[in-house]
Design an enzyme around this catalytic site. Structure first.
Site, short mmCIF file in Angstrom:
data_model
loop_
_atom_site.label_atom_id
_atom_site.label_comp_id
_atom_site.label_asym_id
_atom_site.label_seq_id
_atom_site.Cartn_x
_atom_site.Cartn_y
_atom_site.Cartn_z
N ASP A 201 0.82 -1.21 0.00
CA ASP A 201 0.00 0.00 0.00
C ASP A 201 0.86 1.26 0.00
O ASP A 201 1.82 1.38 0.77
CB ASP A 201 -0.90 -0.02 1.25
CG ASP A 201 -1.82 1.16 1.33
OD1 ASP A 201 -2.73 1.26 0.50
OD2 ASP A 201 -1.62 2.00 2.24
N GLU B 232 1.44 -0.05 -4.93
CA GLU B 232 0.53 1.07 -5.18
C GLU B 232 1.36 2.33 -5.01
O GLU B 232 1.94 2.56 -3.95
CB GLU B 232 -0.64 1.09 -4.18
CG GLU B 232 -1.58 2.26 -4.47
CD GLU B 232 -2.44 2.64 -3.28
OE1 GLU B 232 -3.51 3.24 -3.52
OE2 GLU B 232 -2.06 2.38 -2.13
#
Length: 611
Positions: free
Chosen positions: A259, A296
């Site tokens: 993330d 990401e």
């Protein structure tokens, strides 16, 4: 740098306890039902203690400087939640059935994102196992679980996790996750985990009680930044690097989606991800199985997927948000309110041909130039999607694409990613046009924190121009409404859309042109303001596909790529088989004999031709 293991390492009746606390003078190991044990500190700030007569499942805590007891920062299991004692896990005890699994090539992966709690009525790993055969029939061969590291309460997106090594107790704990991985591998499905290393959630976060895990030099929107380059950062880097290796080694995971890597700040000579790359390469050789890292990133930077010798972070792939934004605004005109810098067909064409749409241009949303060119980077280095947890959950009503655009555009959107030269990614329920929302939800115990979450949620996404406040994330009804309704795939157009997804996935798996990812051999021809032709070729150039997308409200006349050859229409969302408008002039299976084929493409549809 030597990577040090922390936590409780159990094997054959022996357990070594290790905790990093470089600024603490003493550390005690407190095991339930036993006398307190003083731990020994070494020069690197690690306290250790070894026991020969202890069993898995034993509960323990650490007490720094003879003070209060806290769970293990590297706990592998929190059976009583984030505030309870840690439990010893024997990773050697699990009887793996699929020991011959070697993983799948990255290019073959078709991802399917799952929130364990909302995917099935059970909301557990066992519930996910019950749907694996359904996913096999769909054609999916890689599931990506939203974060399953221990978070507070029983319902949460998982990005508030506080124990990077521990498996959520309410989902089924360590054995539950291993059973899911084993069952998935038995069906030819790889398993990826979404992990959060850029911050630690607020409730149950005891890391500050042990050491300088955080820094004030940088900031994230979600909490204190991780200390990867400041004083005492060696121990922090080792802690998070070992967390990557932990999921690979102990759970047979096939890869991690990391993330918001742009919120992991490291200005040291050896970047954190360079360290991880070196350690992973050694472990890959020993394990003999594939393991991938997918980022990401908000940077639009090629360095994310470049090797360390070229100044990169060595991720195997990264999410391509620009593809989603460019397509979504064309599918739903209201999307311009959310993505003001998108809305032109040539931007979507650039997403197909190059990757990043913003590659150095001025971006109004950011008030500056943004990104660098990704032209020439192979397609399997990018993951594309129409929906994911963020794109759905960050809407005030939690609306999926199926709740925003009509049936024809849902079919078109599916084809856009599954015919692309990138790795396709589906969000659970997308394949049957689920009509259940997916909201943001939590289950904290601190009333003050709950109010901060509600207020912070409102502030964080005010740029999305919400006209009302989102539902209360703490309310259990918000979570309940987010669960999939598994009666829908069997009804009406839901069943038809599911069959459409299956047909597209089958085509992607079988046609050589869709298995070739060299972007310099992908041609994109813009026909008009709402129509383009995506031309794909096989690696040996012998097989070709022309994928025509018409997002307009009028029939479009299209010339297929030439010269020479005969084009045969193989799939058409406008055909009666798919309950389309049927206003194309050529039927599926009919050969176009013109030197360069010409056809009329129905509005809001996609047609695929083979030469």
């Amino acid at each position: 740098m030597m990577i040090r293991s922390t936590g409780a390492r159990y094997s054959a009746g022996q357990c070594k306890f290790t905790v990093w606390a470089p600024e603490k003078g003493t550390m005690q190991l407190v095991i339930e039902g036993r006398p307190v044990i003083s731990m020994q500190k070494d020069d690197d700030g690690y306290f250790t203690a070894e026991l020969n007569d202890i069993t898995p499942g034993s509960r323990y805590r650490f007490a720094p400087d003879d003070g209060e007891c806290y769970p293990d920062p590297a706990s592998h299991y929190q059976p009583d939640g984030v505030h309870g004692a840690s439990a010893i896990v024997d990773h050697n005890a699990y009887d793996w059935k699929n020991t011959e699994w070697k993983g799948l090539p990255l290019k073959e992966l078709i991802f399917y994102e799952i929130h364990v709690g909302a995917f099935t009525p059970e909301g557990t790993f066992e519930g996910v196992i019950s749907k694996l055969d359904y996913l096999v029939a769909l054609g999916v061969n890689a599931i990506e679980l939203m974060p399953v590291s221990q978070f507070p309460g029983g319902r949460n997106w998982g990005y508030d996790m506080v124990f990077p090594y521990a498996v959520q107790n309410s989902y089924g704990g360590p054995d539950g996750l291993k059973a899911l991985v084993d069952a998935a591998h038995a069906r030819g499905i790889a398993v990826f985990l979404d992990v959060v290393f850029n911050h630690i959630g607020p409730e149950g976060n005891y890391l500050r009680r042990f050491g300088p895990y955080f820094t004030d030099q940088y900031a994230t929107p979600w909490g204190n930044a991780i200390n990867l380059d400041g004083e005492w950062s060696d121990g922090v880097r080792s802690y998070f690097c070992q967390a990557v290796l932990h999921w690979y080694e102990n759970y047979h995971i096939d890869g991690l989606r990391v993330d918001a890597v742009h919120m992991m700040f490291d200005n040291g000579a050896v970047h954190f991800w360079e360290l991880v790359s070196e350690e992973l390469n050694e472990l890959r050789q020993r394990m003999g199985r594939n393991f991938y890292l997918i980022a990401e990133s908000d940077l639009n930077s090629p360095r994310v997927v470049r090797p360390p010798e070229n100044g990169g972070w060595d991720f195997d792939a990264q999410w391509l948000d620009d593809f989603h934004h460019a397509l979504y605004v064309l599918l739903d005109p209201d999307g311009r309110d959310r993505y003001e810098d998108f809305g032109k067909i040539r931007q979507w064409a650039k997403a197909y041909a190059d990757g990043f749409v913003h590659s150095g241009e001025y971006v109004n949303f950011r008030k500056r130039r943004h990104g660098a060119s990704s032209a020439g980077i192979s397609g399997e280095k990018f993951v594309v999607f129409n929906q994911n947890h963020d794109q759905v959950g960050n809407r005030v009503g939690g609306e999926r694409l199926s709740m925003l655009v009509n049936f024809e555009r849902q079919k078109l959107a599916a084809a856009a990613i599954l015919l692309s030269p990138y790795l396709p990614f589906l969000f659970m329920g997308e394949e049957f046009g689920a009509q259940t929302p997916f909201f943001y939800f939590v289950s904290h115990s601190d009333e003050e924190l709950i109010q901060k979450v509600v207020e912070g949620r409102r502030r964080e996404f005010e740029n999305y121009k919400w006209e009302k406040d989102p539902p209360n994330p703490q309310d259990e009804e918000t979570f309940r409404q987010s669960k999939l309704d598994w009666s829908q795939p069997e009804t009406d157009r839901h069943a038809l859309l599911l069959r459409w997804y299956r047909a597209l996935i089958a085509l992607r798996k079988s046609h050589p042109a869709l298995r070739h990812f060299a972007k310099n051999e992908v041609d994109v021809n813009v026909v008009n303001d709402a129509c383009l032709v995506l031309h794909r070729r096989s690696a040996d150039q012998r097989e070709e596909l022309a994928c025509v997308f018409n997002l307009g409200e009028e029939v479009a006349e299209v010339c297929l790529p030439g010269p020479g050859g005969k084009w045969v229409k193989t799939l058409d969302s406008g055909d009666a088989e798919w309950q389309g408008g049927g206003d194309s002039n050529e039927e599926v299976g009919k050969t176009l004999t013109l030197e360069a084929g010409r056809d009329f493409i129905a509005s809001s549809s996609v047609a695929v031709y083979e030469r």
